[in-house]
Design a protein around this motif. Structure first.
Motif, PDB file in Angstrom:
ATOM      1  N   ARG A  64       0.830  -1.217   0.000  1.00  0.00           N
ATOM      2  CA  ARG A  64       0.000   0.000   0.000  1.00  0.00           C
ATOM      3  C   ARG A  64       0.856   1.256   0.000  1.00  0.00           C
ATOM      4  N   GLN A  65       1.956   1.226   0.724  1.00  0.00           N
ATOM      5  CA  GLN A  65       2.843   2.389   0.759  1.00  0.00           C
ATOM      6  C   GLN A  65       3.415   2.666  -0.630  1.00  0.00           C
ATOM      7  N   ASN A  66       3.824   1.613  -1.319  1.00  0.00           N
ATOM      8  CA  ASN A  66       4.363   1.781  -2.676  1.00  0.00           C
ATOM      9  C   ASN A  66       3.300   2.300  -3.639  1.00  0.00           C
ATOM     10  N   GLU A  67       2.072   1.782  -3.520  1.00  0.00           N
ATOM     11  CA  GLU A  67       0.979   2.246  -4.374  1.00  0.00           C
ATOM     12  C   GLU A  67       0.709   3.733  -4.148  1.00  0.00           C
ATOM     13  N   LEU A  68       0.709   4.154  -2.895  1.00  0.00           N
ATOM     14  CA  LEU A  68       0.476   5.573  -2.590  1.00  0.00           C
ATOM     15  C   LEU A  68       1.597   6.448  -3.141  1.00  0.00           C
ATOM     16  N   ARG A  69       2.829   5.985  -2.994  1.00  0.00           N
ATOM     17  CA  ARG A  69       3.968   6.748  -3.520  1.00  0.00           C
ATOM     18  C   ARG A  69       3.875   6.863  -5.036  1.00  0.00           C
ATOM     19  N   ASP A  70       3.529   5.753  -5.707  1.00  0.00           N
ATOM     20  CA  ASP A  70       3.400   5.771  -7.173  1.00  0.00           C
ATOM     21  C   ASP A  70       2.272   6.706  -7.618  1.00  0.00           C
ATOM     22  N   ALA A  71       1.151   6.654  -6.917  1.00  0.00           N
ATOM     23  CA  ALA A  71       0.022   7.524  -7.255  1.00  0.00           C
ATOM     24  C   ALA A  71       0.401   8.993  -7.081  1.00  0.00           C
ATOM     25  N   ALA A  72       1.127   9.293  -6.028  1.00  0.00           N
ATOM     26  CA  ALA A  72       1.557  10.682  -5.790  1.00  0.00           C
ATOM     27  C   ALA A  72       2.496  11.145  -6.908  1.00  0.00           C
ATOM     28  N   ALA A  77       3.482  14.311 -11.796  1.00  0.00           N
ATOM     29  CA  ALA A  77       3.880  14.365 -13.212  1.00  0.00           C
ATOM     30  C   ALA A  77       2.762  14.968 -14.056  1.00  0.00           C
ATOM     31  N   ALA A  78       1.511  14.592 -13.761  1.00  0.00           N
ATOM     32  CA  ALA A  78       0.376  15.137 -14.511  1.00  0.00           C
ATOM     33  C   ALA A  78       0.235  16.637 -14.264  1.00  0.00           C
ATOM     34  N   ALA A  79       0.487  17.064 -13.027  1.00  0.00           N
ATOM     35  CA  ALA A  79       0.398  18.497 -12.703  1.00  0.00           C
ATOM     36  C   ALA A  79       1.494  19.276 -13.435  1.00  0.00           C
ATOM     37  N   GLU A  80       2.697  18.714 -13.500  1.00  0.00           N
ATOM     38  CA  GLU A  80       3.787  19.377 -14.212  1.00  0.00           C
ATOM     39  C   GLU A  80       3.478  19.459 -15.710  1.00  0.00           C
ATOM     40  N   LYS A  81       2.911  18.397 -16.252  1.00  0.00           N
ATOM     41  CA  LYS A  81       2.547  18.388 -17.673  1.00  0.00           C
ATOM     42  C   LYS A  81       1.467  19.433 -17.946  1.00  0.00           C
ATOM     43  N   LEU A  82       0.504  19.535 -17.047  1.00  0.00           N
ATOM     44  CA  LEU A  82      -0.554  20.540 -17.197  1.00  0.00           C
ATOM     45  C   LEU A  82       0.044  21.943 -17.167  1.00  0.00           C
ATOM     46  N   GLU A 107      -8.660  11.949  -3.780  1.00  0.00           N
ATOM     47  CA  GLU A 107      -8.708  10.490  -3.621  1.00  0.00           C
ATOM     48  C   GLU A 107      -7.413   9.973  -2.994  1.00  0.00           C
ATOM     49  N   LEU A 108      -6.294  10.511  -3.440  1.00  0.00           N
ATOM     50  CA  LEU A 108      -5.003  10.117  -2.876  1.00  0.00           C
ATOM     51  C   LEU A 108      -4.933  10.489  -1.394  1.00  0.00           C
ATOM     52  N   GLN A 109      -5.367  11.685  -1.054  1.00  0.00           N
ATOM     53  CA  GLN A 109      -5.354  12.105   0.347  1.00  0.00           C
ATOM     54  C   GLN A 109      -6.247  11.206   1.204  1.00  0.00           C
ATOM     55  N   ARG A 110      -7.400  10.807   0.670  1.00  0.00           N
ATOM     56  CA  ARG A 110      -8.294   9.909   1.401  1.00  0.00           C
ATOM     57  C   ARG A 110      -7.608   8.566   1.640  1.00  0.00           C
TER      58      ARG A 110
END
Length: 175
Positions: A64-72, A77-82, A107-110
């Motif tokens: 779960r920790q790895n999934e959260l890190r990957d999602a973040a 990356a999406a914010a930088e691209k935007l 969703e990530l924060q939740r």
């Protein structure tokens, strides 16, 4: 009014002085009383049972920790691209992507809050198990050393009354 306040302070000082004077008498009643001290955090950090417990928690929550890190990282990356593409995007596309990013971030924060709550709960459960066994080890040490009282985490303890290492050894030897 100042006279009443200073009188109250004098009375309080006299009470504290008499309490301090009588406290040694309460402990001096029995010259054979023996006291020990234990550092609880050291037991929770250095005993084999606590280390095993910590390893179990790390293994249980690593995915779960790895999934959260990957999602973040994906959101970042999406914010930088935007930010890079915002100048050439239509207003509607830019607003839509900003909303999507905001939704993903919420969703990530939740998920991060849930992860933290779950981790804290499991940590509490594991520490409870260790504490149960540590209390058994503590009683063994008290009986072996013929101690009447063991104080947890005193502000100061003479090294000759510190039984922490003995408690860790007893805890490591428990089945």
């Amino acid at each position: 009014m100042k006279l009443r306040q200073s009188s109250a302070w004098i009375q309080l000082g006299l009470i504290a002085l008499s309490t301090a004077a009588l406290t040694p008498l309460a402990f001096a009643q029995d010259d054979t009383s023996r006291i020990g001290a234990v550092n609880v955090e050291k037991v929770f950090n250095e005993s084999n049972l606590a280390k095993q417990s910590q390893t179990r928690l790390q293994n249980e929550f690593a995915k779960r920790q790895n999934e959260l890190r990957d999602a973040a990282q994906k959101i970042k990356a999406a914010a930088e691209k935007l930010d890079r593409d915002a100048a050439v995007m239509s207003e509607a596309d830019r607003v839509r992507r900003q909303r999507e990013l905001a939704d993903q971030d919420r969703e990530l924060q939740r998920k991060q809050r849930e992860y933290t709550e779950d981790l804290n709960q499991r940590n509490f459960e594991e520490r409870g198990k260790v504490a149960e066994k540590a209390n058994i080890a503590l009683k063994q040490v008290a009986e072996q050393r013929k101690l009447d009282v063991i104080v947890q985490d005193p502000a100061y303890a003479n090294p000759k009354v510190d039984v922490t290492d003995d408690v860790i050894k007893a805890l490591n030897n428990l089945k």
